[in-house]
Design a protein around this motif. Structure first.
Motif, short mmCIF file in Angstrom:
data_model
loop_
_atom_site.label_atom_id
_atom_site.label_comp_id
_atom_site.label_asym_id
_atom_site.label_seq_id
_atom_site.Cartn_x
_atom_site.Cartn_y
_atom_site.Cartn_z
N VAL A 27 -26.70 0.82 -14.80
CA VAL A 27 -27.36 0.94 -16.11
C VAL A 27 -26.94 2.23 -16.80
CG1 VAL A 27 -29.59 1.19 -17.27
CG2 VAL A 27 -29.32 -0.52 -15.46
N VAL A 28 -26.91 3.31 -16.07
CA VAL A 28 -26.50 4.61 -16.64
C VAL A 28 -25.05 4.53 -17.11
CG1 VAL A 28 -26.05 7.03 -16.07
CG2 VAL A 28 -28.17 5.94 -15.34
N ARG A 29 -24.19 3.94 -16.31
CA ARG A 29 -22.77 3.82 -16.65
C ARG A 29 -22.57 2.96 -17.90
NH1 ARG A 29 -21.38 2.12 -12.03
NH2 ARG A 29 -21.36 -0.08 -12.54
N GLU A 30 -23.27 1.83 -17.97
CA GLU A 30 -23.16 0.94 -19.14
C GLU A 30 -23.68 1.64 -20.39
OE1 GLU A 30 -21.86 -2.34 -19.22
OE2 GLU A 30 -21.17 -1.83 -17.21
N HIS A 31 -24.76 2.39 -20.26
CA HIS A 31 -25.32 3.12 -21.40
C HIS A 31 -24.35 4.19 -21.88
CE1 HIS A 31 -27.60 5.93 -23.74
NE2 HIS A 31 -28.68 5.17 -23.72
N ALA A 32 -23.80 4.95 -20.95
CA ALA A 32 -22.86 6.02 -21.30
C ALA A 32 -21.61 5.47 -21.99
CB ALA A 32 -22.48 6.82 -20.05
#
Length: 65
Positions: A27-32
């Motif tokens: 989730v963090v990677r997709e958001h970034a």
């Protein structure tokens, strides 16, 4: 007005099994990367459970995080 479809999460894991931390990282990677715009809908816990062979609790812990 119809709701937006769920976004696809691409969960990667170095271990044999995917854990809550792997989902959080996805989730963090997709958001970034800008692939989770405002209003995006994450898949329900039960979808993650079935898609990745997780327990419901593991998926819920990740979303709670």
């Amino acid at each position: 007005m119809s709701r937006a479809p769920y976004v696809a999460l691409h969960v990667r894991s170095e271990a044999r099994r995917i854990g809550a931390a792997d989902i959080v990282d996805a989730v963090v990677r997709e958001h970034a990367a800008g692939r989770l715009p405002a209003g995006s809908r994450l898949p329900p816990v039960r979808v993650l459970e079935q898609q990745y062979g997780l327990s419901k609790n593991t998926a819920q812990v990740a979303y709670d995080e």
